[in-house]
Design a protein around this motif. Structure first.
Motif, PDB file in Angstrom:
ATOM      1  N   ARG A 329      32.231  40.996  37.805  1.00 45.37           N
ATOM      2  CA  ARG A 329      32.395  40.912  36.358  1.00 45.37           C
ATOM      3  C   ARG A 329      32.285  39.461  35.931  1.00 45.37           C
ATOM      4  O   ARG A 329      32.646  38.557  36.678  1.00 45.37           O
ATOM      5  CB  ARG A 329      33.761  41.487  35.936  1.00 45.37           C
ATOM      6  CG  ARG A 329      34.004  41.480  34.428  1.00 45.37           C
ATOM      7  CD  ARG A 329      35.382  42.026  34.078  1.00 45.37           C
ATOM      8  NE  ARG A 329      35.670  41.863  32.666  1.00 45.37           N
ATOM      9  CZ  ARG A 329      35.329  42.706  31.710  1.00 45.37           C
ATOM     10  NH1 ARG A 329      34.689  43.821  32.032  1.00 45.37           N
ATOM     11  NH2 ARG A 329      35.622  42.486  30.443  1.00 45.37           N
ATOM     12  N   GLU A 330      31.788  39.255  34.729  1.00 45.48           N
ATOM     13  CA  GLU A 330      31.760  37.928  34.138  1.00 45.48           C
ATOM     14  C   GLU A 330      31.970  38.056  32.642  1.00 45.48           C
ATOM     15  O   GLU A 330      31.692  39.104  32.048  1.00 45.48           O
ATOM     16  CB  GLU A 330      30.443  37.214  34.417  1.00 45.48           C
ATOM     17  CG  GLU A 330      29.225  37.885  33.801  1.00 45.48           C
ATOM     18  CD  GLU A 330      27.977  37.019  33.885  1.00 45.48           C
ATOM     19  OE1 GLU A 330      27.938  35.996  33.160  1.00 45.48           O
ATOM     20  OE2 GLU A 330      27.082  37.366  34.667  1.00 45.48           O
ATOM     21  N   GLY A 331      32.479  36.990  32.020  1.00 48.97           N
ATOM     22  CA  GLY A 331      32.660  37.039  30.588  1.00 48.97           C
ATOM     23  C   GLY A 331      33.592  35.950  30.087  1.00 48.97           C
ATOM     24  O   GLY A 331      34.296  35.293  30.859  1.00 48.97           O
ATOM     25  N   LEU A 350      33.922  36.770  38.343  1.00 50.85           N
ATOM     26  CA  LEU A 350      34.698  37.435  39.386  1.00 50.85           C
ATOM     27  C   LEU A 350      33.755  37.985  40.440  1.00 50.85           C
ATOM     28  O   LEU A 350      32.921  38.850  40.158  1.00 50.85           O
ATOM     29  CB  LEU A 350      35.540  38.575  38.789  1.00 50.85           C
ATOM     30  CG  LEU A 350      36.332  39.409  39.798  1.00 50.85           C
ATOM     31  CD1 LEU A 350      37.367  38.553  40.525  1.00 50.85           C
ATOM     32  CD2 LEU A 350      37.013  40.595  39.111  1.00 50.85           C
ATOM     33  N   PHE A 351      33.869  37.457  41.655  1.00 51.92           N
ATOM     34  CA  PHE A 351      33.113  37.947  42.803  1.00 51.92           C
ATOM     35  C   PHE A 351      34.038  38.778  43.692  1.00 51.92           C
ATOM     36  O   PHE A 351      35.246  38.878  43.439  1.00 51.92           O
ATOM     37  CB  PHE A 351      32.526  36.777  43.597  1.00 51.92           C
ATOM     38  CG  PHE A 351      31.496  35.984  42.852  1.00 51.92           C
ATOM     39  CD1 PHE A 351      30.152  36.292  42.950  1.00 51.92           C
ATOM     40  CD2 PHE A 351      31.866  34.927  42.037  1.00 51.92           C
ATOM     41  CE1 PHE A 351      29.195  35.566  42.258  1.00 51.92           C
ATOM     42  CE2 PHE A 351      30.926  34.186  41.340  1.00 51.92           C
ATOM     43  CZ  PHE A 351      29.582  34.514  41.449  1.00 51.92           C
ATOM     44  N   SER A 415      40.351  45.872  31.205  1.00 55.31           N
ATOM     45  CA  SER A 415      39.156  45.857  32.051  1.00 55.31           C
ATOM     46  C   SER A 415      39.185  44.697  33.039  1.00 55.31           C
ATOM     47  O   SER A 415      38.852  44.865  34.223  1.00 55.31           O
ATOM     48  CB  SER A 415      37.907  45.784  31.166  1.00 55.31           C
ATOM     49  OG  SER A 415      36.742  45.768  31.952  1.00 55.31           O
ATOM     50  N   TRP A 416      39.591  43.504  32.581  1.00 54.07           N
ATOM     51  CA  TRP A 416      39.683  42.355  33.489  1.00 54.07           C
ATOM     52  C   TRP A 416      40.739  42.591  34.565  1.00 54.07           C
ATOM     53  O   TRP A 416      40.512  42.310  35.755  1.00 54.07           O
ATOM     54  CB  TRP A 416      40.027  41.093  32.707  1.00 54.07           C
ATOM     55  CG  TRP A 416      38.831  40.322  32.236  1.00 54.07           C
ATOM     56  CD1 TRP A 416      38.418  40.133  30.952  1.00 54.07           C
ATOM     57  CD2 TRP A 416      37.885  39.630  33.062  1.00 54.07           C
ATOM     58  NE1 TRP A 416      37.271  39.368  30.923  1.00 54.07           N
ATOM     59  CE2 TRP A 416      36.933  39.026  32.204  1.00 54.07           C
ATOM     60  CE3 TRP A 416      37.755  39.444  34.430  1.00 54.07           C
ATOM     61  CZ2 TRP A 416      35.862  38.276  32.683  1.00 54.07           C
ATOM     62  CZ3 TRP A 416      36.690  38.690  34.909  1.00 54.07           C
ATOM     63  CH2 TRP A 416      35.757  38.113  34.043  1.00 54.07           C
ATOM     64  N   CYS A 420      40.006  42.767  38.587  1.00 55.01           N
ATOM     65  CA  CYS A 420      40.683  41.864  39.538  1.00 55.01           C
ATOM     66  C   CYS A 420      41.472  42.653  40.579  1.00 55.01           C
ATOM     67  O   CYS A 420      41.427  42.340  41.778  1.00 55.01           O
ATOM     68  CB  CYS A 420      41.608  40.912  38.785  1.00 55.01           C
ATOM     69  SG  CYS A 420      40.767  39.683  37.766  1.00 55.01           S
ATOM     70  N   GLN A 421      42.188  43.680  40.124  1.00 61.35           N
ATOM     71  CA  GLN A 421      42.989  44.456  41.067  1.00 61.35           C
ATOM     72  C   GLN A 421      42.118  45.213  42.054  1.00 61.35           C
ATOM     73  O   GLN A 421      42.460  45.347  43.236  1.00 61.35           O
ATOM     74  CB  GLN A 421      43.888  45.435  40.297  1.00 61.35           C
ATOM     75  CG  GLN A 421      44.960  46.093  41.153  1.00 61.35           C
ATOM     76  CD  GLN A 421      45.924  45.074  41.757  1.00 61.35           C
ATOM     77  OE1 GLN A 421      46.434  44.205  41.054  1.00 61.35           O
ATOM     78  NE2 GLN A 421      46.172  45.174  43.047  1.00 61.35           N
ATOM     79  N   ALA A 422      40.966  45.711  41.580  1.00 62.61           N
ATOM     80  CA  ALA A 422      40.041  46.403  42.492  1.00 62.61           C
ATOM     81  C   ALA A 422      39.522  45.452  43.563  1.00 62.61           C
ATOM     82  O   ALA A 422      39.398  45.828  44.735  1.00 62.61           O
ATOM     83  CB  ALA A 422      38.881  46.997  41.697  1.00 62.61           C
TER      84      ALA A 422
END
Length: 662
Positions: A329-331, A350-351, A415-416, A420-422
């Motif tokens: 994810r990015e943003g 997020l990688f 969503s963020w 992150c938790q995933a």
């Protein structure tokens, strides 16, 4: 339809033979023999895309592209759609109903499908011949003679097309031809495909290289006139069938799904008792596996392309460029500052193994972002913050740094946090040495105050400057000159210079010495405190605001009105503690360790204020008058009820009793 059938359209094999005829004197005789072998009364052989029938390349090339316009690069949008179309029937050209054998020569359906498989294979081998023996070899010959472009570029463009061509021309096509010629004695095809299907996995390398090959083709066509001249000459020949090199290069990408479709139809048409049924089904499974390899290659190619574009936006820094990473994810987000009142715009990447906290560059030439902090996902924690001043905020706590972030909406924050938790959960599944990162349900205090075993191991959450007006260790008030604010790098508390005049090595900062408070210094180093540094006995006002707010009967901000509070009319954090329910404590800020005023409520009269403002109320007793102003009328009503009950001497009997305003 009749006019179309009467047109003089020749097969790809004929076109290739015609091209060979123009290059070698003895090729004409081979052309007639090859054409005689390819013709079959059951189905018309596949035709090259003519003026009325062109491949649907709208997602790849310009609609009116001709040979003279030159090849165009293949877009990622086309590759994405191609991945979805690989299993569709759009690539398959069925036999026309009018070309089926007559009633007297009716053949089994399964044999007709094998005939179609053979005919399409013959046309496909002709196209591979054009790619490998004509385009590839001519470009290599030009590169060696003129030195106008590197040979390596040519080899990268065509990848392993030579291996694919040799496999089909020397093994796959001859085996199909022999089996169909001997169909009456051996009516089966499953065993042949089973034997050869594992070799189809070599297509993965070609498909994975296709995007790069298309880009190199476009680059060197514009860059090198000799390169362009060779391609234009071949594309304008009869053998190319008015198609560009890039059209021809798509054929191997589309071939395996066509095998799958034909073999699936073959299995469906086989009688239930057919001897080839089990072998054909197994062969179909193997073809499906090869198709999955091609799909996986396209997905991997898209991932690497997207990853490379992200790395370019980040400036291609050595410590973050890793082709094994996956961008999750990015943003944009807002960073809540511990010094400034307004949040600052930042950007997150997020990688699967790290979170990059970035600042947008003012001049976006080359890199668009500057990486400020890298936080490893391993050991990272994420949770929602309950902050009325900054809604939709969440905390990301890692070994390198802890960030307070604000999203633009509740949905974006969720969503963020989920992303992150995933990522955290995935890291923990692969590495059993890390404990489960479970969000704490017991409130902010447990997360804010680091566990003693984590002190110095992970970056703390810093208390914001405006949340305190006095040192959180010695309770002395701050001022701009003699007692300024500092942060303990171990626990995140706001402390004065005297209480933070110590240094200790912190593991999360590569064991570098950092400013820490007295308590953290004692814990981290084991040194005994001098007697003159020991805590003094607490006064009546030295009760921590945050600790009491967590266990309070009533707490909120109230405006302090009147001369008693000063002309400015400051806002105070007011608390009625559960363990001291008859006293109102007024703090300058929620995080302060000492109240600046305490009011015993027993015996006070609670009344409404002036009618001009319905949010004002007053406390009055023996000449003492305190005026407060709540933010809402509902909050004012709750405070009045709470103070009336406290003034009457009411105390909670147990921990489950409601607050004073109930």
């Amino acid at each position: 339809m009749e006019g179309a059938s009467e047109e003089k359209l020749v097969s790809v094999s004929n076109l290739v033979t015609a091209f060979e005829n123009s290059r070698s004197p003895g090729a004409a005789r081979r052309a007639h023999r090859l054409e005689a072998e390819y013709q079959h009364p059951g189905c018309r052989p596949p035709q090259p895309a003519g003026p009325e029938e062109k491949p649907n390349m709208g997602e790849t090339l310009n609609p009116e592209e001709t040979v003279g316009s030159g090849p165009r690069t293949v877009s990622r949008r086309y590759l994405s759609s191609l991945k979805n179309k690989l299993s569709s029937g759009a690539w398959r050209k069925s036999c026309q109903p009018g070309t089926s054998p007559g009633p007297g020569t009716q053949e089994p359906e399964e044999k007709r499908i094998v005939q179609e498989l053979l005919e399409t294979e013959q046309a496909y081998v002709a196209r591979l011949h054009l790619l490998d023996q004509v385009f590839f070899q001519e470009l290599l010959r030009e590169a060696r003679s003129s030195k106008a472009f590197p040979e390596d570029v040519v080899r990268l463009i065509f990848s392993n097309i030579s291996s694919i061509y040799l496999f089909h021309v020397q093994f796959f096509l001859p085996e199909l031809q022999r089996r169909l010629d001997d169909w009456s004695a051996t009516p089966r095809i499953g065993d042949v495909i089973q034997k050869l299907a594992p070799f189809l996995k070599m297509y993965s390398e070609y498909v994975k290289n296709f995007q790069r090959a298309a880009e190199l083709l476009a680059t060197w066509t514009d860059k090198s006139p000799p390169f362009q001249e060779v391609i234009t000459r071949i594309q304008s020949s009869e053998a190319s069938g008015s198609l560009t090199l890039q059209h021809h290069m798509l054929e191997p990408v589309q071939r395996i799904p066509r095998y799958e479709l034909l073999l699936k139809e073959y299995v469906q048409k086989l009688p239930a008792e057919a001897a080839d049924r089990a072998d054909a089904q197994k062969a179909l499974d193997m073809i499906f596996s090869a198709a999955q390899h091609s799909n996986a290659a396209i997905t991997e190619m898209e991932r690497l392309q997207e990853l490379w574009e992200v790395y370019q936006r980040l400036g291609l820094e050595d410590d973050i460029v890793d082709p094994s990473n996956t961008l999750l994810r990015e943003g944009p987000v807002f960073k809540i500052s511990f010094r400034r009142s307004d949040p600052m715009e930042r950007y997150l990447f997020l990688f699967n193994n790290m979170l990059l906290y970035c600042v947008p560059r003012v001049i976006q030439v080359g890199a668009h972002f500057q990486v400020r902090t890298r936080i490893d996902v391993a050991g990272m924690k994420v949770r929602e913050l309950t902050d009325a001043e900054f809604p939709h905020s969440f905390l990301v706590s890692g070994k390198q740094r802890t960030l307070e972030l604000q999203a633009r909406s509740q949905e974006e924050m969720i969503s963020w946090m989920q992303a992150c938790q995933a990522a955290i959960d995935q890291i923990e599944k692969r590495n059993e040495t890390f404990k489960a990162a479970v969000q704490s349900p017991e409130g902010d205090t447990q997360e804010r105050e680091l566990q003693s075993e984590e002190l110095g191991l992970r970056a703390p959450q810093w208390i914001r400057d405006k949340m305190v007006t006095m040192c959180m260790r010695c309770q002395e008030p701050f001022n701009a000159l003699t007692r300024r604010r500092h942060h303990c790098r171990a626990c995140g508390y706001v402390v004065c210079a005297r209480c933070s005049d110590y240094r200790a090595e912190l593991k999360y900062d590569d064991n570098r010495p950092n400013r820490v408070c007295l308590d953290c210094y004692t814990f981290l180093t084991g040194n005994v405190l001098p007697e003159d540094k020991e805590d003094k006995r607490r006064g009546i006002l030295e009760k921590g605001s945050m600790a009491w707010s967590e266990q309070s009967l009533m707490c909120s901000f109230l405006q302090l009105v009147g001369d008693k509070w000063g002309k400015s009319g400051p806002r105070g954090w007011c608390v009625i503690p559960r363990d001291d329910p008859l006293v109102l404590y007024v703090y300058a800020a929620p995080q302060d360790m000492r109240a600046h005023t305490s009011i015993p409520l027993l015996g006070y009269q609670v009344s409404s204020g002036p009618q001009a403002d319905p949010r004002v109320f007053q406390l009055q007793q023996s000449g003492q008058l305190y005026t407060f102003k709540a933010e809402t009328e509902e909050l004012r009503s709750r405070w009045m009820k709470a103070m009336e009950r406290a003034a009457s001497g009411w105390s909670p009997r147990g921990p489950n009793d409601g607050d004073l305003s109930d």
